[in-house]
Scaffold this active site. Sequence first.
Site, short mmCIF file in Angstrom:
data_model
loop_
_atom_site.label_atom_id
_atom_site.label_comp_id
_atom_site.label_asym_id
_atom_site.label_seq_id
_atom_site.Cartn_x
_atom_site.Cartn_y
_atom_site.Cartn_z
CG HIS A 1 -5.06 5.13 3.91
ND1 HIS A 1 -4.51 4.48 2.84
CD2 HIS A 1 -4.02 5.72 4.57
CE1 HIS A 1 -3.21 4.67 2.83
NE2 HIS A 1 -2.88 5.41 3.87
CB CYS B 1 -3.09 0.44 -2.62
SG CYS B 1 -3.07 2.17 -3.10
CG ASP C 1 -1.87 1.22 1.21
OD1 ASP C 1 -2.47 1.48 0.15
OD2 ASP C 1 -1.99 1.91 2.23
N1 DGL Z 1 -4.88 3.31 0.57
C1 DGL Z 1 -4.86 3.63 -0.80
C2 DGL Z 1 -6.14 3.31 -1.50
O1 DGL Z 1 -6.74 2.31 -1.17
C3 DGL Z 1 -4.18 4.87 -1.26
C4 DGL Z 1 -4.27 6.09 -0.49
C5 DGL Z 1 -3.34 7.17 -1.01
O2 DGL Z 1 -2.12 6.97 -0.92
O3 DGL Z 1 -3.82 8.18 -1.50
O4 DGL Z 1 -6.54 3.98 -2.40
#
Ligand code: DGL
Length: 273
Positions: free
Chosen positions: A194, A73, A10
């Site tokens: 997140h 992610c 991630d």
């Molecule tokens: N946690 C990530 C997602 O699922 C990315 C967050 C980021 O770095 O902007 O999109």
Amino acid sequence: MKQGPIAFFDSGYGGLTILDKVRKAMPEYDYIYLGDNARSPYGTRSFDVIYEYTLQAVKKLFEMGAHLVILACNTASAKALRNIQQKDLPGIDPQRRVLGVIRPSVEEIGNRSKNRHVGVFGTVGTVSSESYLLEIAKLFPDMKVSQEACPMWVPLVENNEFLNNGADYFVKQHVDALLKKDPTLDTIILGCTHYPMLMPKIMQFLPQGVNVIEQGDIIAESLKDYLARHPEMNEKCSKGGSVHFYTTECKDKFRSTAEIFFDGDFNVEHVVL
Ligand code: DGL
């Protein structure tokens, strides 16, 4: 063939919400986790940069011995997964696999929504890629989908501010904006790994009865299913019950947030991509 851990990648801490659920569902495997915390967030970056950073991380995780990498992610899954699978993997090692989180999440949305009005919270990158819109339209063309990009939510998490009062303003702002786009939606997918860290606050501002889907359990279930359907990959995954963490940031900084998710002692190493 040397067995290796299952790897999770991630941009920062978000993938921990996935790894936590996967590890609980399948504690027998070895896992490694790489957070590119030094370069997070990815969500506001351009397509080319997200692809470049994600490919660097995937190569590093292969070097560390993983045969299977999960992009935990949504932003990387939306912007880099297809290119890596189709263009890079055949040249790097066609026996290795990289999987994302969007497709299994979309399959679950279809099971949960009753009135077929759904919402997606995501980063600017994920929302603008329209990956959720396209996948949902393929599987459930009857659904009405509204999206809301929440650019402040990842910084709140990365800066360990997600449970503080200051987060309320930014959470309410986007919850209200999504409900304004479709006041009748009955299901919302947290399309960024997140966001489950903000769950108590998101629930506080949503009307009762709206179903909020987190990806952790969904990915745990779909990974289990994948390994059952691919015994050749399952054999390459070592089973020692260990978890090792790697971050591009300072390891003590990473540990203080990772501790919220993982009890006991754990190893964190600094890596350069
Ligand atoms: N946690 C990530 C997602 O699922 C990315 C967050 C980021 O770095 O902007 O999109």
